[in-house]
Scaffold this motif. Structure first.
Motif, PDB file in Angstrom:
ATOM      1  N   LEU A   1      -2.471  -2.621  -0.688  1.00 37.15           N
ATOM      2  CA  LEU A   1      -1.169  -2.871  -0.071  1.00 37.15           C
ATOM      3  C   LEU A   1      -0.141  -1.848  -0.578  1.00 37.15           C
ATOM      4  N   LYS A   2      -0.166  -1.582  -1.881  1.00 34.50           N
ATOM      5  CA  LYS A   2       0.762  -0.607  -2.463  1.00 34.50           C
ATOM      6  C   LYS A   2       0.516   0.784  -1.888  1.00 34.50           C
ATOM      7  N   ARG A   3      -0.756   1.199  -1.762  1.00 35.77           N
ATOM      8  CA  ARG A   3      -1.071   2.504  -1.178  1.00 35.77           C
ATOM      9  C   ARG A   3      -0.618   2.584   0.280  1.00 35.77           C
ATOM     10  N   ALA A   4      -0.816   1.497   1.005  1.00 37.39           N
ATOM     11  CA  ALA A   4      -0.392   1.474   2.411  1.00 37.39           C
ATOM     12  C   ALA A   4       1.126   1.597   2.511  1.00 37.39           C
ATOM     13  N   GLU A   5       1.846   0.911   1.641  1.00 32.17           N
ATOM     14  CA  GLU A   5       3.313   0.999   1.649  1.00 32.17           C
ATOM     15  C   GLU A   5       3.773   2.409   1.289  1.00 32.17           C
TER      16      GLU A   5
END
Length: 68
Positions: A5-9
């Protein structure tokens, strides 16, 4: 899952920044194209006036080059 999720954000933030930068580039280029169109129009008018003063029967732009 949190790592994904952090990488996607981060990717979304990067893409949003890139989109804003590209939008600025396109807007600047649009302004430059407008300026160039105005300058070209002025040059064409100036050349048409110059050709009219010379009184040539065929406008210079419509004449065949000498090697034809």
């Amino acid at each position: 899952m949190e790592d994904r999720l952090k990488r996607a954000e981060e990717q979304i933030a990067h893409l949003m920044k890139l989109t804003d930068e590209l939008s600025e580039v396109v807007a600047r280029q649009g302004r430059e194209v407008d300026v160039l169109k105005r300058r070209l129009g002025l040059l064409l008018e100036r050349e048409a006036a110059r050709e009219a003063e010379l009184g040539g029967s065929i406008p210079l732009a419509d004449q065949k080059p000498p090697h034809w």
